[in-house]
Design a protein around this motif. Structure first.
Motif, PDB file in Angstrom:
ATOM      1  N   PRO A   8      -3.754 -47.918  30.476  1.00  0.00           N
ATOM      2  CA  PRO A   8      -3.700 -46.460  30.444  1.00  0.00           C
ATOM      3  C   PRO A   8      -4.857 -45.805  31.189  1.00  0.00           C
ATOM      4  CG  PRO A   8      -4.558 -47.300  28.379  1.00  0.00           C
ATOM      5  CD  PRO A   8      -4.136 -48.502  29.175  1.00  0.00           C
ATOM      6  N   PRO A   9      -4.682 -44.541  31.581  1.00  0.00           N
ATOM      7  CA  PRO A   9      -5.722 -43.833  32.336  1.00  0.00           C
ATOM      8  C   PRO A   9      -6.887 -43.426  31.436  1.00  0.00           C
ATOM      9  CG  PRO A   9      -3.880 -42.369  31.888  1.00  0.00           C
ATOM     10  CD  PRO A   9      -3.458 -43.737  31.426  1.00  0.00           C
ATOM     11  N   VAL A  15      -4.115 -37.178  27.689  1.00  0.00           N
ATOM     12  CA  VAL A  15      -3.685 -37.437  26.315  1.00  0.00           C
ATOM     13  C   VAL A  15      -2.509 -38.399  26.371  1.00  0.00           C
ATOM     14  CG1 VAL A  15      -2.688 -36.456  24.218  1.00  0.00           C
ATOM     15  CG2 VAL A  15      -4.436 -35.190  25.480  1.00  0.00           C
ATOM     16  N   LEU A  16      -2.626 -39.507  25.659  1.00  0.00           N
ATOM     17  CA  LEU A  16      -1.557 -40.503  25.627  1.00  0.00           C
ATOM     18  C   LEU A  16      -0.826 -40.418  24.295  1.00  0.00           C
ATOM     19  CD1 LEU A  16      -3.454 -43.559  27.122  1.00  0.00           C
ATOM     20  CD2 LEU A  16      -1.986 -41.924  28.308  1.00  0.00           C
ATOM     21  N   ARG A  26       6.518 -44.876  30.168  1.00  0.00           N
ATOM     22  CA  ARG A  26       5.150 -44.375  30.232  1.00  0.00           C
ATOM     23  C   ARG A  26       5.147 -42.860  30.091  1.00  0.00           C
ATOM     24  NH1 ARG A  26       1.825 -48.043  34.673  1.00  0.00           N
ATOM     25  NH2 ARG A  26       1.987 -49.994  33.485  1.00  0.00           N
ATOM     26  N   ALA A  27       4.105 -42.364  29.427  1.00  0.00           N
ATOM     27  CA  ALA A  27       4.022 -40.932  29.180  1.00  0.00           C
ATOM     28  C   ALA A  27       2.568 -40.525  29.014  1.00  0.00           C
ATOM     29  CB  ALA A  27       4.815 -40.558  27.922  1.00  0.00           C
ATOM     30  N   ASP A  67      -1.303 -39.263  42.497  1.00  0.00           N
ATOM     31  CA  ASP A  67      -2.168 -40.362  42.924  1.00  0.00           C
ATOM     32  C   ASP A  67      -2.954 -40.956  41.749  1.00  0.00           C
ATOM     33  OD1 ASP A  67      -1.312 -39.989  45.505  1.00  0.00           O
ATOM     34  OD2 ASP A  67      -3.045 -38.803  46.115  1.00  0.00           O
ATOM     35  N   SER A  68      -3.481 -40.104  40.891  1.00  0.00           N
ATOM     36  CA  SER A  68      -4.335 -40.571  39.797  1.00  0.00           C
ATOM     37  C   SER A  68      -3.591 -41.462  38.822  1.00  0.00           C
ATOM     38  CB  SER A  68      -4.930 -39.375  39.050  1.00  0.00           C
ATOM     39  OG  SER A  68      -5.764 -38.619  39.887  1.00  0.00           O
ATOM     40  N   LEU A  69      -2.321 -41.160  38.587  1.00  0.00           N
ATOM     41  CA  LEU A  69      -1.521 -41.938  37.642  1.00  0.00           C
ATOM     42  C   LEU A  69      -0.669 -42.992  38.334  1.00  0.00           C
ATOM     43  CD1 LEU A  69      -0.322 -39.069  35.262  1.00  0.00           C
ATOM     44  CD2 LEU A  69      -2.171 -40.711  34.868  1.00  0.00           C
ATOM     45  N   SER A  70      -0.779 -43.049  39.660  1.00  0.00           N
ATOM     46  CA  SER A  70       0.062 -43.978  40.437  1.00  0.00           C
ATOM     47  C   SER A  70       1.527 -43.797  40.058  1.00  0.00           C
ATOM     48  CB  SER A  70      -0.378 -45.433  40.208  1.00  0.00           C
ATOM     49  OG  SER A  70       0.224 -46.287  41.149  1.00  0.00           O
TER      50      SER A  70
END
Length: 260
Positions: A8-9, A15-16, A26-27, A67-70
């Motif tokens: 996870p990021p 917020v996951l 994924r969310a 980009d940040s979350l690919s």
């Protein structure tokens, strides 16, 4: 060799959902602390294109989000109007122009790689996943859409039986600070008498409203019991979240869900 961002990021920027969704789903929800370039009062990671921010900066923030979350594709953004229209995202979205967005308040898909997105700054985002990972949905639920049946309209479009759905309630204005008038309470109670439990009187003609409880009531009536989240307040957490009620001029967070 390109190194993809870890999952996870960074939990300080995102917020996951805390829910038992299958690994293929994924969310996450963005915060105002993400890698954005928007200036005050939208600083810094505003993803909304209709709140007064410079469009070029919003487009830059949206590119940084991807980009940040690919992400497997740019999100399928919606032009949200507090209605009950649901759209099916049946192809991977490649649209980056913020002027080209479907007018709807919920989206669904069973296609891998399509990223569903909801923008909020006090309204409630709902992310939905089939327990087997076969389909997903995202809902924008302000009080009007919630009252008029946006949850039901979206659920009825899904193929998965309600007992096999997982629902996560994302950051929204909380029940201790969301004050509404008689007309809002009456609109809900007229449609469903049990909604009275979600309103607490504060002064004549004014009520504290629990959007999370109202959503749980609607979901329960549909036979959905696997409900998670509902404990984050956008107005109270000014460090992480935008809030239109608190700031009047405000950016927007994005709630995203996709099948990897």
């Amino acid at each position: 060799m390109t190194i993809k961002p870890a999952w996870p990021p960074n939990p300080q920027q995102w917020v996951l959902p805390d829910w038992p969704a299958p690994a293929s789903v994924r969310a996450c929800v963005s915060t105002r602390l993400g890698p954005g370039v928007s200036l005050a009062p939208f600083d810094r990671f505003n993803l909304g294109s209709r709140c007064g921010d410079v469009v070029a900066l919003v487009e830059g923030n949206r590119a940084a989000l991807t980009d940040s979350l690919s992400l497997p594709a740019p999100p399928a953004w919606l032009h949200q109007v507090h209605g009950t229209t649901v759209v099916e995202v049946d192809a991977v979205s490649r649209i980056t122009n913020v002027k080209v967005e479907a007018q709807a308040d919920a989206s669904i898909t069973c296609r891998r790689g399509s990223v569903l997105a909801i923008l909020t700054a006090d309204c409630m985002p709902l992310l939905i996943a089939a327990a087997d990972g076969s389909e997903i949905a995202a809902i924008h639920a302000g009080w009007r859409g919630l009252c008029d049946g946006i949850i039901e309209a979206c659920i009825f479009r899904l193929k998965t039986p309600c007992e096999n759905l997982l629902v996560w309630l994302g950051p929204a204005i909380g029940p201790r600070v969301y004050e509404v008038g008689d007309e809002v309470r009456a609109a809900f109670v007229t449609r469903d008498p049990q909604a009275v439990a979600a309103f607490q009187a504060t002064s004549p003609g004014h009520w504290l409203c629990d959007l999370y409880m109202l959503a749980r009531q609607r979901l329960a009536q549909l036979g959905i019991t696997r409900i998670y989240g509902g404990d984050l307040c956008t107005l109270s957490d000014s460090d992480r979240f935008y809030s239109h009620r608190r700031d009047q001029i405000s950016g927007r967070m994005a709630s995203l869900i996709w099948i990897q």
